[in-house]
Design a protein around this motif. Structure first.
Motif, mmCIF file in Angstrom:
data_model
loop_
_atom_site.group_PDB
_atom_site.id
_atom_site.type_symbol
_atom_site.label_atom_id
_atom_site.label_comp_id
_atom_site.label_asym_id
_atom_site.label_seq_id
_atom_site.Cartn_x
_atom_site.Cartn_y
_atom_site.Cartn_z
ATOM 1 N N ASP A 97 -22.916 65.368 37.121
ATOM 2 C CA ASP A 97 -23.638 66.372 36.333
ATOM 3 C C ASP A 97 -24.153 65.679 35.246
ATOM 4 N N ASN A 98 -23.746 64.128 34.843
ATOM 5 C CA ASN A 98 -23.977 63.581 33.747
ATOM 6 C C ASN A 98 -25.218 62.648 34.094
ATOM 7 N N PHE A 99 -25.943 62.376 32.778
ATOM 8 C CA PHE A 99 -27.134 61.297 33.007
ATOM 9 C C PHE A 99 -26.592 59.985 32.563
ATOM 10 N N SER A 145 -22.234 58.730 25.119
ATOM 11 C CA SER A 145 -23.110 58.577 23.842
ATOM 12 C C SER A 145 -23.553 60.000 23.168
ATOM 13 N N SER A 146 -23.929 60.720 24.009
ATOM 14 C CA SER A 146 -24.397 61.745 23.493
ATOM 15 C C SER A 146 -24.448 63.088 24.447
ATOM 16 N N ILE A 147 -24.353 64.316 23.724
ATOM 17 C CA ILE A 147 -24.420 65.493 24.348
ATOM 18 C C ILE A 147 -25.595 66.386 24.269
ATOM 19 N N LYS A 194 -25.720 72.101 29.852
ATOM 20 C CA LYS A 194 -25.495 70.913 28.923
ATOM 21 C C LYS A 194 -25.171 69.713 29.725
ATOM 22 N N TYR A 195 -25.505 68.468 29.185
ATOM 23 C CA TYR A 195 -25.189 67.140 30.045
ATOM 24 C C TYR A 195 -24.531 66.195 29.014
ATOM 25 N N LYS A 196 -23.734 65.340 29.616
ATOM 26 C CA LYS A 196 -23.319 64.154 28.688
ATOM 27 C C LYS A 196 -24.234 62.913 29.161
ATOM 28 N N THR A 197 -24.622 61.767 28.179
ATOM 29 C CA THR A 197 -25.018 60.766 28.559
ATOM 30 C C THR A 197 -24.147 59.543 28.420
ATOM 31 N N TYR A 198 -24.024 58.758 29.335
ATOM 32 C CA TYR A 198 -23.382 57.477 29.467
ATOM 33 C C TYR A 198 -24.187 56.337 29.537
ATOM 34 N N GLY A 199 -23.696 55.023 28.711
ATOM 35 C CA GLY A 199 -24.423 53.844 29.023
ATOM 36 C C GLY A 199 -23.960 53.225 30.012
ATOM 37 N N ILE A 200 -25.212 52.480 30.935
ATOM 38 C CA ILE A 200 -24.827 51.719 32.133
ATOM 39 C C ILE A 200 -24.579 49.975 31.524
#
Length: 340
Positions: A67-69, A103-105, A113-119
Protein backbone atom coordinates in the motif's frame (compact mmCIF):
# COMPACT_ATOMS: atom_id res chain seq x y z
CA UNK A 1 17.35 41.49 27.37
CA UNK A 2 14.21 42.45 25.48
CA UNK A 3 16.08 45.25 23.71
CA UNK A 4 18.88 42.87 22.71
CA UNK A 5 16.39 40.40 21.22
CA UNK A 6 14.65 43.23 19.37
CA UNK A 7 17.84 44.68 17.90
CA UNK A 8 19.83 41.49 17.33
CA UNK A 9 17.19 38.73 17.29
CA UNK A 10 17.63 38.07 13.57
CA UNK A 11 21.40 37.76 13.88
CA UNK A 12 21.17 35.44 16.89
CA UNK A 13 18.56 33.30 15.11
CA UNK A 14 20.86 32.73 12.11
CA UNK A 15 23.77 31.76 14.37
CA UNK A 16 21.66 29.36 16.49
CA UNK A 17 20.06 27.86 13.36
CA UNK A 18 23.48 27.21 11.81
CA UNK A 19 24.75 25.48 14.97
CA UNK A 20 21.57 23.37 15.26
CA UNK A 21 21.80 22.24 11.62
CA UNK A 22 25.35 21.00 12.13
CA UNK A 23 24.54 19.15 15.36
CA UNK A 24 21.39 17.48 14.01
CA UNK A 25 22.72 16.36 10.61
CA UNK A 26 26.29 15.26 11.38
CA UNK A 27 27.34 11.62 10.76
CA UNK A 28 24.16 10.24 9.19
CA UNK A 29 23.17 6.58 9.33
CA UNK A 30 24.79 4.35 6.71
CA UNK A 31 22.22 2.18 4.94
CA UNK A 32 22.62 -1.51 4.03
CA UNK A 33 20.42 -4.63 3.69
CA UNK A 34 20.54 -5.02 7.48
CA UNK A 35 18.73 -1.76 8.30
CA UNK A 36 16.39 -1.43 5.30
CA UNK A 37 13.31 -3.29 4.03
CA UNK A 38 13.65 -5.45 0.92
CA UNK A 39 10.81 -5.16 -1.58
CA UNK A 40 10.54 -7.47 -4.60
CA UNK A 41 7.57 -7.37 -6.96
CA UNK A 42 6.04 -5.89 -10.07
CA UNK A 43 4.82 -2.35 -10.69
CA UNK A 44 1.08 -1.91 -10.31
CA UNK A 45 1.18 1.23 -12.50
CA UNK A 46 3.66 3.38 -14.41
CA UNK A 47 6.22 5.36 -12.34
CA UNK A 48 5.05 8.70 -10.99
CA UNK A 49 7.31 11.77 -11.02
CA UNK A 50 7.00 15.24 -9.56
CA UNK A 51 8.58 17.88 -7.35
CA UNK A 52 8.42 18.21 -3.55
CA UNK A 53 7.71 21.81 -2.49
CA UNK A 54 9.12 23.07 -5.82
CA UNK A 55 12.64 22.20 -4.63
CA UNK A 56 13.30 18.46 -4.86
CA UNK A 57 12.57 16.24 -7.85
CA UNK A 58 11.37 12.69 -7.30
CA UNK A 59 10.18 9.67 -9.22
CA UNK A 60 8.45 6.81 -7.43
CA UNK A 61 6.75 3.46 -7.91
CA UNK A 62 3.75 1.51 -6.66
CA UNK A 63 4.30 -2.21 -6.17
CA UNK A 64 1.55 -4.83 -6.26
CA UNK A 65 0.73 -6.16 -2.81
CA UNK A 66 2.02 -3.04 -1.02
CA UNK A 67 0.00 0.00 0.00
CA UNK A 68 3.03 2.29 0.28
CA UNK A 69 4.69 4.60 -2.25
CA UNK A 70 8.44 4.13 -2.79
CA UNK A 71 10.43 6.94 -4.33
CA UNK A 72 13.83 7.92 -5.66
CA UNK A 73 14.56 11.39 -4.27
CA UNK A 74 17.39 13.44 -2.78
CA UNK A 75 20.48 11.17 -2.80
CA UNK A 76 18.72 8.47 -4.83
CA UNK A 77 17.74 10.87 -7.62
CA UNK A 78 19.59 12.30 -10.58
CA UNK A 79 18.84 12.63 -14.29
CA UNK A 80 20.33 9.22 -15.12
CA UNK A 81 18.30 7.42 -12.42
CA UNK A 82 15.13 9.23 -13.48
CA UNK A 83 15.70 8.23 -17.13
CA UNK A 84 16.15 4.55 -16.14
CA UNK A 85 13.03 4.48 -13.96
CA UNK A 86 10.94 6.17 -16.67
CA UNK A 87 11.60 3.16 -18.91
CA UNK A 88 9.67 0.93 -16.51
CA UNK A 89 5.99 0.24 -17.04
CA UNK A 90 3.18 -1.40 -15.11
CA UNK A 91 3.91 -5.14 -14.83
CA UNK A 92 7.72 -4.75 -14.94
CA UNK A 93 9.76 -6.46 -12.24
CA UNK A 94 11.67 -4.37 -9.69
CA UNK A 95 13.53 -5.09 -6.45
CA UNK A 96 14.85 -2.50 -4.02
CA UNK A 97 15.79 -1.68 -0.45
CA UNK A 98 13.79 1.10 1.21
CA UNK A 99 14.24 3.00 4.45
CA UNK A 100 12.30 1.56 7.39
CA UNK A 101 11.01 4.99 8.44
CA UNK A 102 8.57 6.76 6.17
CA UNK A 103 9.32 10.30 5.02
CA UNK A 104 5.69 11.47 4.79
CA UNK A 105 2.05 10.46 5.00
CA UNK A 106 -0.32 11.53 2.23
CA UNK A 107 -4.09 11.87 2.51
CA UNK A 108 -5.38 11.91 -1.11
CA UNK A 109 -8.75 13.28 -2.14
CA UNK A 110 -9.74 9.78 -3.21
CA UNK A 111 -8.59 6.46 -1.82
CA UNK A 112 -6.75 5.53 1.36
CA UNK A 113 -3.89 7.40 2.96
CA UNK A 114 -0.42 6.06 2.17
CA UNK A 115 3.13 6.42 3.46
CA UNK A 116 6.19 7.31 1.38
CA UNK A 117 9.54 5.55 1.81
CA UNK A 118 12.88 6.47 0.31
CA UNK A 119 14.79 3.98 -1.87
CA UNK A 120 18.50 3.38 -1.15
CA UNK A 121 19.34 0.53 -3.56
CA UNK A 122 17.38 -0.73 -6.57
CA UNK A 123 17.56 -2.85 -9.72
CA UNK A 124 15.26 -4.20 -12.42
CA UNK A 125 15.78 -6.89 -15.07
CA UNK A 126 14.61 -4.40 -17.69
CA UNK A 127 17.12 -1.59 -17.00
CA UNK A 128 19.72 -3.26 -14.75
CA UNK A 129 21.16 -1.65 -11.63
CA UNK A 130 19.48 1.68 -10.89
CA UNK A 131 21.31 2.74 -7.70
CA UNK A 132 23.69 1.11 -5.20
CA UNK A 133 23.96 1.51 -1.44
CA UNK A 134 27.48 2.85 -1.92
CA UNK A 135 26.29 5.63 -4.17
CA UNK A 136 23.43 6.58 -1.86
CA UNK A 137 25.57 6.54 1.31
CA UNK A 138 28.38 8.52 -0.33
CA UNK A 139 25.95 11.27 -1.36
CA UNK A 140 24.17 11.20 2.01
CA UNK A 141 27.46 11.48 3.87
CA UNK A 142 28.66 14.31 1.62
CA UNK A 143 25.47 16.31 2.14
CA UNK A 144 25.52 15.86 5.93
CA UNK A 145 29.24 16.27 6.58
CA UNK A 146 30.18 18.76 3.85
CA UNK A 147 27.24 20.58 2.28
CA UNK A 148 25.19 21.13 5.44
CA UNK A 149 28.19 22.34 7.51
CA UNK A 150 29.15 24.76 4.72
CA UNK A 151 25.60 26.09 4.49
CA UNK A 152 25.42 26.27 8.28
CA UNK A 153 28.71 28.15 8.32
CA UNK A 154 27.31 30.61 5.78
CA UNK A 155 24.24 31.15 7.97
CA UNK A 156 26.41 31.76 11.04
CA UNK A 157 28.67 34.15 9.12
CA UNK A 158 25.59 36.01 7.88
CA UNK A 159 24.43 36.29 11.48
CA UNK A 160 27.83 37.55 12.65
CA UNK A 161 28.15 40.03 9.77
CA UNK A 162 24.61 41.25 10.36
CA UNK A 163 25.39 41.76 14.06
CA UNK A 164 28.57 43.69 13.22
CA UNK A 165 26.74 45.74 10.60
CA UNK A 166 24.03 46.71 13.10
CA UNK A 167 26.71 47.79 15.54
CA UNK A 168 28.47 49.84 12.85
CA UNK A 169 25.20 51.40 11.74
CA UNK A 170 24.69 52.72 15.26
CA UNK A 171 28.18 54.19 15.27
CA UNK A 172 27.73 55.65 11.78
CA UNK A 173 24.48 57.39 12.76
CA UNK A 174 26.27 59.12 15.60
CA UNK A 175 29.25 59.96 13.39
CA UNK A 176 27.10 61.48 10.67
CA UNK A 177 25.60 63.87 13.22
CA UNK A 178 29.04 65.16 14.23
CA UNK A 179 30.65 65.41 10.77
CA UNK A 180 31.91 68.69 9.40
CA UNK A 181 30.77 69.29 5.84
CA UNK A 182 34.19 70.19 4.48
CA UNK A 183 33.88 71.38 0.91
CA UNK A 184 30.24 70.32 0.58
CA UNK A 185 27.84 73.02 1.73
CA UNK A 186 24.15 72.87 2.50
CA UNK A 187 23.10 74.93 -0.47
CA UNK A 188 20.64 74.27 -3.27
CA UNK A 189 23.38 73.28 -5.69
CA UNK A 190 22.84 70.17 -7.79
CA UNK A 191 25.22 67.32 -6.97
CA UNK A 192 25.69 64.55 -9.56
CA UNK A 193 27.25 61.24 -8.55
CA UNK A 194 28.30 58.02 -10.29
CA UNK A 195 28.93 54.67 -8.60
CA UNK A 196 32.33 53.01 -8.50
CA UNK A 197 32.22 50.10 -10.98
CA UNK A 198 33.62 47.34 -8.74
CA UNK A 199 31.52 48.44 -5.77
CA UNK A 200 28.35 48.61 -7.86
CA UNK A 201 28.82 45.11 -9.28
CA UNK A 202 29.72 43.50 -5.94
CA UNK A 203 27.02 45.29 -3.95
CA UNK A 204 24.40 43.93 -6.35
CA UNK A 205 25.86 40.45 -6.77
CA UNK A 206 25.47 38.73 -3.40
CA UNK A 207 22.53 36.72 -4.73
CA UNK A 208 24.54 35.92 -7.90
CA UNK A 209 27.32 34.34 -5.85
CA UNK A 210 24.68 32.49 -3.82
CA UNK A 211 23.16 31.01 -7.01
CA UNK A 212 26.55 30.05 -8.44
CA UNK A 213 27.59 28.39 -5.17
CA UNK A 214 24.42 26.33 -4.90
CA UNK A 215 24.61 25.44 -8.58
CA UNK A 216 28.10 24.03 -8.03
CA UNK A 217 26.87 22.01 -5.04
CA UNK A 218 24.01 20.60 -7.10
CA UNK A 219 26.49 19.43 -9.73
CA UNK A 220 29.12 17.96 -7.42
CA UNK A 221 31.28 16.02 -8.38
CA UNK A 222 31.01 17.87 -11.74
CA UNK A 223 30.43 15.00 -14.13
CA UNK A 224 29.88 16.55 -17.57
CA UNK A 225 27.87 13.47 -18.57
CA UNK A 226 25.45 13.94 -15.68
CA UNK A 227 24.79 17.67 -15.32
CA UNK A 228 22.00 18.54 -12.90
CA UNK A 229 19.56 20.76 -14.81
CA UNK A 230 18.54 22.93 -11.85
CA UNK A 231 22.18 23.40 -10.83
CA UNK A 232 23.19 24.40 -14.36
CA UNK A 233 20.33 26.92 -14.54
CA UNK A 234 21.37 28.42 -11.19
CA UNK A 235 24.98 28.84 -12.37
CA UNK A 236 23.91 30.43 -15.65
CA UNK A 237 21.49 32.80 -13.88
CA UNK A 238 24.21 33.82 -11.41
CA UNK A 239 26.72 34.49 -14.19
CA UNK A 240 24.14 36.44 -16.20
CA UNK A 241 23.32 38.67 -13.22
CA UNK A 242 27.04 39.46 -12.77
CA UNK A 243 27.28 40.33 -16.46
CA UNK A 244 24.08 42.38 -16.28
CA UNK A 245 25.32 44.65 -13.48
CA UNK A 246 28.68 45.03 -15.20
CA UNK A 247 26.86 46.07 -18.36
CA UNK A 248 24.46 48.61 -16.85
CA UNK A 249 26.97 50.33 -14.56
CA UNK A 250 27.63 53.21 -16.96
CA UNK A 251 23.91 54.03 -17.07
CA UNK A 252 23.49 54.37 -13.28
CA UNK A 253 23.66 57.84 -11.75
CA UNK A 254 22.48 59.74 -8.70
CA UNK A 255 21.47 63.40 -8.49
CA UNK A 256 20.84 65.43 -5.35
CA UNK A 257 19.04 68.75 -5.75
CA UNK A 258 16.69 70.99 -3.80
CA UNK A 259 13.65 68.79 -4.50
CA UNK A 260 15.15 65.46 -3.39
CA UNK A 261 17.35 62.56 -4.42
CA UNK A 262 17.03 61.15 -7.93
CA UNK A 263 18.26 57.57 -8.41
CA UNK A 264 18.44 56.27 -11.97
CA UNK A 265 18.09 52.48 -12.22
CA UNK A 266 18.14 50.02 -15.10
CA UNK A 267 15.71 47.09 -15.08
CA UNK A 268 16.50 43.51 -16.10
CA UNK A 269 15.04 44.39 -19.51
CA UNK A 270 17.42 47.39 -19.72
CA UNK A 271 14.64 49.93 -19.23
CA UNK A 272 15.64 53.15 -17.47
CA UNK A 273 13.75 53.85 -14.24
CA UNK A 274 13.88 56.94 -12.03
CA UNK A 275 13.26 56.76 -8.29
CA UNK A 276 12.76 60.15 -6.62
CA UNK A 277 13.07 60.42 -2.84
CA UNK A 278 11.61 63.59 -1.35
CA UNK A 279 13.37 64.98 1.68
CA UNK A 280 10.18 65.09 3.75
CA UNK A 281 9.79 61.29 3.35
CA UNK A 282 13.27 60.43 4.67
CA UNK A 283 13.29 58.83 8.13
CA UNK A 284 16.88 57.63 8.43
CA UNK A 285 20.24 57.89 6.66
CA UNK A 286 23.19 55.60 7.30
CA UNK A 287 26.32 54.66 5.40
CA UNK A 288 28.43 51.54 5.04
CA UNK A 289 31.87 50.74 3.69
CA UNK A 290 32.86 47.21 2.68
CA UNK A 291 36.48 46.03 2.60
CA UNK A 292 36.59 46.38 -1.19
CA UNK A 293 35.48 50.03 -0.89
CA UNK A 294 37.96 51.19 1.75
CA UNK A 295 40.97 51.18 -0.58
CA UNK A 296 39.18 53.58 -2.95
CA UNK A 297 37.72 55.75 -0.18
CA UNK A 298 34.18 55.23 -1.41
CA UNK A 299 31.11 54.08 0.47
CA UNK A 300 27.43 53.30 0.13
CA UNK A 301 24.59 55.40 1.58
CA UNK A 302 21.32 53.79 2.65
CA UNK A 303 18.16 55.90 2.86
CA UNK A 304 15.01 54.85 4.68
CA UNK A 305 12.01 56.65 3.20
CA UNK A 306 9.36 54.43 4.77
CA UNK A 307 9.31 51.63 2.19
CA UNK A 308 8.90 48.09 3.56
CA UNK A 309 8.77 44.59 2.12
CA UNK A 310 6.01 42.01 2.56
CA UNK A 311 7.39 41.09 6.00
CA UNK A 312 7.27 44.67 7.20
CA UNK A 313 11.06 45.08 7.13
CA UNK A 314 12.72 48.30 5.98
CA UNK A 315 13.72 48.55 2.32
CA UNK A 316 16.55 51.05 1.88
CA UNK A 317 17.19 53.07 -1.25
CA UNK A 318 20.91 52.94 -2.00
CA UNK A 319 23.47 55.37 -3.33
CA UNK A 320 26.19 52.86 -4.11
CA UNK A 321 29.95 53.34 -4.12
CA UNK A 322 30.33 57.14 -4.18
CA UNK A 323 33.16 59.37 -3.01
CA UNK A 324 32.70 61.71 -0.04
CA UNK A 325 29.95 59.38 1.13
CA UNK A 326 30.04 60.65 4.73
CA UNK A 327 29.66 64.26 3.65
CA UNK A 328 26.89 63.32 1.19
CA UNK A 329 25.03 61.48 3.96
CA UNK A 330 25.39 64.51 6.22
CA UNK A 331 24.07 66.80 3.47
CA UNK A 332 21.00 64.60 2.93
CA UNK A 333 20.31 64.62 6.66
CA UNK A 334 20.51 68.41 6.77
CA UNK A 335 18.20 68.86 3.79
CA UNK A 336 15.78 66.33 5.31
CA UNK A 337 15.97 68.34 8.56
CA UNK A 338 16.96 65.24 10.54
CA UNK A 339 20.08 66.59 12.28
CA UNK A 340 19.90 66.45 16.05
Amino acid sequence: MKAIVKDYGGSLFLIVLGIAMIIITRNPESYSPENTDFIDGVLSEDPKEGVHDESEDYIGVWVKGYDNFYEFSSCSYNDRIAADVKQLRAGDQISFYAKKDNSSITFPWKGKKYKTYGICDASSPKVGKIIKFEQFNRCNDFQSNVVIPILSGILMLMGVFQFIRQQKDRVNKNEISSLQMGRLKNTDEIIKLRPDRLTFVLRNSYFSFFLIGFGLFFNYPFDLNDIHTIGAIMILCGLYMLFHYRLIHDKINYMIDSSGIHITKISVLFQSEMNVIRYNSIKEVIYRQAFYESGKNVGTILIDNGDTNSDGEKVYSRIIGVENYKEIARLILERADLNQ
